[in-house]
Design a protein around this motif. Structure first.
Motif: not given
Length: 121
Positions: A57, A60-61, A63-65
């Motif tokens: 994915i 950045l996504p 790391n956020i998830i």
């Protein structure tokens, strides 16, 4: 506001709660198996590492998830610890104070809250 308690309503809510938990567990198990395949580890949180999810994915996504999942897991554990600790504290205070605990006012018994909680742990 609230309907009176009946045996039928209790059984219905219990069955609904178990069905909801079982469905959620099954969805997580199936989607984890689809997403990670043979690389699925025993502890699913190990699979939710940002490095593992980044090719799927993006950086950045991922790391956020990963942060959101770990934060949610932390909140779940802290919340369940508090719910499990209250009955334990109640039982220990009742063992130490006996029937006096049931008749004393809450603010009088609350003076013993911290020592009893530490003793119970």
């Amino acid at each position: 506001l609230l309907k009176p308690y009946t045996r039928h309503s209790f059984n219905s809510m219990t069955a609904l709660a178990l069905l909801l938990c079982n469905t959620l567990y099954s969805v997580i198990a199936i989607t984890s198996n689809i997403a990670f395949g043979d690389d699925l580890q025993d502890d699913v949180l190990n699979n939710l590492d940002a490095d593992v999810m980044a090719p799927l994915i993006g950086n950045l996504p991922a790391n956020i998830i990963a942060c959101v999942v770990r934060l949610g897991f932390f909140i779940s554990i802290v919340g369940s610890f508090v719910l499990a600790l209250h009955p334990l504290r109640h039982c220990v205070m009742e063992m130490i104070l006996g029937s006096k605990y049931l008749t004393t006012r809450a603010h009088q018994a609350s003076k013993l809250f911290l020592p009893i909680t530490l003793l119970a742990m």
